[in-house]
Design a protein around this motif. Structure first.
Motif, mmCIF file in Angstrom:
data_model
loop_
_atom_site.group_PDB
_atom_site.id
_atom_site.type_symbol
_atom_site.label_atom_id
_atom_site.label_comp_id
_atom_site.label_asym_id
_atom_site.label_seq_id
_atom_site.Cartn_x
_atom_site.Cartn_y
_atom_site.Cartn_z
ATOM 1 N N GLN A 28 0.848 -1.221 -0.082
ATOM 2 C CA GLN A 28 -0.182 -0.240 0.044
ATOM 3 C C GLN A 28 1.222 1.189 -0.026
ATOM 4 N N GLY A 29 0.250 1.886 -0.887
ATOM 5 C CA GLY A 29 1.339 3.815 -1.477
ATOM 6 C C GLY A 29 0.657 4.400 0.408
ATOM 7 N N SER A 30 1.678 5.789 0.543
ATOM 8 C CA SER A 30 0.321 6.802 0.935
ATOM 9 C C SER A 30 0.457 7.944 0.670
ATOM 10 N N VAL A 31 -0.652 8.343 0.934
ATOM 11 C CA VAL A 31 -0.863 10.128 0.593
ATOM 12 C C VAL A 31 -0.374 10.559 1.420
ATOM 13 N N GLU A 32 -0.156 12.475 0.987
ATOM 14 C CA GLU A 32 -0.115 13.288 1.595
ATOM 15 C C GLU A 32 -0.213 14.221 0.669
ATOM 16 N N ARG A 33 -0.626 15.290 1.512
ATOM 17 C CA ARG A 33 -1.603 16.624 1.339
ATOM 18 C C ARG A 33 -1.048 17.549 1.408
ATOM 19 N N ILE A 34 -0.331 18.176 0.897
ATOM 20 C CA ILE A 34 0.445 19.459 0.807
ATOM 21 C C ILE A 34 -0.240 21.121 0.502
ATOM 22 N N LYS A 35 0.935 22.435 0.819
ATOM 23 C CA LYS A 35 0.266 23.105 0.018
ATOM 24 C C LYS A 35 1.519 23.325 -0.786
ATOM 25 N N VAL A 36 1.449 24.503 -2.072
ATOM 26 C CA VAL A 36 2.371 24.023 -2.590
ATOM 27 C C VAL A 36 2.476 26.107 -3.421
ATOM 28 N N HIS A 37 3.324 26.580 -2.987
ATOM 29 C CA HIS A 37 2.906 28.129 -3.577
ATOM 30 C C HIS A 37 3.331 28.407 -4.406
ATOM 31 N N GLY A 38 2.408 29.613 -5.636
ATOM 32 C CA GLY A 38 2.525 29.502 -7.386
ATOM 33 C C GLY A 38 2.695 30.794 -6.978
ATOM 34 N N LYS A 39 3.723 31.720 -7.531
ATOM 35 C CA LYS A 39 4.121 32.957 -7.552
ATOM 36 C C LYS A 39 3.497 33.370 -8.255
ATOM 37 N N GLY A 40 3.289 32.727 -9.983
ATOM 38 C CA GLY A 40 1.956 32.726 -10.899
ATOM 39 C C GLY A 40 1.246 33.427 -10.586
ATOM 40 N N LEU A 41 0.131 32.068 -9.382
ATOM 41 C CA LEU A 41 -1.351 32.851 -8.956
ATOM 42 C C LEU A 41 -1.395 33.942 -7.801
ATOM 43 N N GLU A 42 -0.307 34.352 -7.368
ATOM 44 C CA GLU A 42 -0.602 35.369 -7.012
ATOM 45 C C GLU A 42 -1.047 37.236 -7.261
ATOM 46 N N GLY A 43 -1.905 37.053 -6.486
ATOM 47 C CA GLY A 43 -2.754 38.528 -7.094
ATOM 48 C C GLY A 43 -4.111 38.431 -7.856
ATOM 49 N N ASN A 44 -3.961 36.891 -8.243
ATOM 50 C CA ASN A 44 -5.686 36.792 -9.573
ATOM 51 C C ASN A 44 -7.118 37.645 -8.723
ATOM 52 N N LEU A 45 -7.654 37.668 -9.748
ATOM 53 C CA LEU A 45 -8.409 38.925 -9.597
ATOM 54 C C LEU A 45 -9.665 38.079 -8.909
ATOM 55 N N GLU A 46 -10.130 36.523 -8.638
ATOM 56 C CA GLU A 46 -10.659 35.949 -8.263
ATOM 57 C C GLU A 46 -10.878 35.723 -6.724
#
Length: 346
Positions: free
Chosen positions: A27-45
């Motif tokens: 059995q494998g394992s699952v990790e859930r993390i957060k990964v920052h995106g410079k290009g996602l910064e400041g999106n209008l939504e």
């Protein structure tokens, strides 16, 4: 007879722990993390620049600290998210269960699988670059890949990276894959949407779209209306038009031809001729769809014909099924073996 029964029970008892241990080991394992995106910064939504990312690590990952692995980046569909696909939320698919079965059966080499959460305020990013939704194309191809290579034991080269996706994710796979052949070497499209321009443009559908006046209305809308708002966020952004910051397909009751033109220009088959030299660099291309999944099944047949015209080797199949009911089976029997064959394990 009594001795035989006791002997049988003894043999079963001593083998059960070994069987359970073997299953656990596979059995494998699952990790859930957060990964920052410079290009996602400041999106209008206002979508997070730190989206969640689910990561499947194969059974041997935590046991063999020196081993490195190929990686498949798997993109989910419209209105879905990564947690649903990785069994963290009840959904129509549970990817880790499928992958565990494949690896346990020796049907494919072990690999890492990575899925970013591309759910946005408008339901999905279409994995495109937009000031409204964020630069998702660059996020997947550059920032996410870079982060995974730096923090996990990957084989950090294109020959060992694959890109796949379902529906909106299938579209994203083609969009990103044709632009970044030096990042990904193999592509698998599962029932890819948005390959040709179109959609319902009836007066009724246009009225539904225009009736959405603020983000709170979005959750009440039907799937097609949501898809129209998401298409605008991805392909016809306009920073001067709050609250959605888009040029929509209908304004003041009038159909907007220029907006339709922008959407059509982003359809999968509209861009493909620009990237033929890139597609020829890829090691493998495969795509499929269920015969009842229309118009997607018809559209990928056109994709098949285009690639044939250019003499680009690929695998194409139309199977018995719809948009959802065979996806788990296709991942198990087709997609994972495809990547096992095409991705370098060293």
């Amino acid at each position: 007879m009594k001795k035989l029964i006791l002997l049988t029970a003894f043999l079963v008892a001593i083998h059960i722990p070994r069987l359970v241990s073997a299953q656990t080991a596979l059995q494998g394992s699952v990790e859930r993390i957060k990964v920052h995106g410079k290009g996602l910064e400041g999106n209008l939504e206002g979508n997070s620049a730190d989206p969640e990312v689910s990561i499947y690590l194969p059974p041997s990952y935590k046991k063999d600290s020196k081993r490195r692995y190929p990686v498949v980046y798997l993109l989910h569909g419209f209105t879905d998210n990564d947690a649903q696909w990785y069994g963290l939320v009840k959904h129509w698919i549970n990817l880790p269960v499928i992958v565990d079965k494949v690896f346990a059966g020796g049907q494919a080499q072990e690999m890492i699988i990575v899925t970013p959460n591309a759910y946005t305020r408008s339901g999905g990013s279409f994995y495109s670059n937009s000031i409204t939704v964020g630069n998702w194309e660059e996020y997947v191809a550059n920032e996410l890949v870079s982060y995974i290579d730096q923090h996990y034991r990957t084989i950090a080269k294109a020959a060992s990276r694959g890109l796949a996706g379902h529906s909106m994710g299938g579209y994203g796979t083609m969009r990103i894959g044709e632009r970044y052949p030096k990042v990904f070497s193999s592509l698998y499209l599962l029932s890819p949407c948005c390959m040709v321009p179109g959609g319902s443009r009836s007066p009724e559908s246009l009225a539904k779209i225009e009736a959405i006046k603020d983000p709170a209305d979005f959750n009440k809308a039907d799937f097609g209306t949501k898809a129209a708002l998401a298409s605008a966020a991805a392909w016809s952004p306009n920073p001067t038009k709050p609250p959605f910051y888009t040029d929509q397909i209908v304004e003041n009751g009038e159909y907007q031809k220029m907006t339709e033109t922008k959407w059509a220009a982003n359809s999968g088959l509209a861009t493909i001729d620009q990237y033929i030299s890139n597609l020829k660099q890829l090691k493998g291309i495969a795509f499929d769809a269920g015969d009842r999944d229309q118009p997607i099944a018809s559209n990928i047949k056109i994709l098949h014909q285009i690639l044939d015209n250019y003499k680009i080797e690929h695998s194409y199949e139309e199977y018995q099924g719809d948009h959802l009911n065979k996806i788990g089976e296709r991942i198990e029997q087709k997609m994972l073996p495809f990547f096992s064959k095409n991705l370098s394990g060293q």
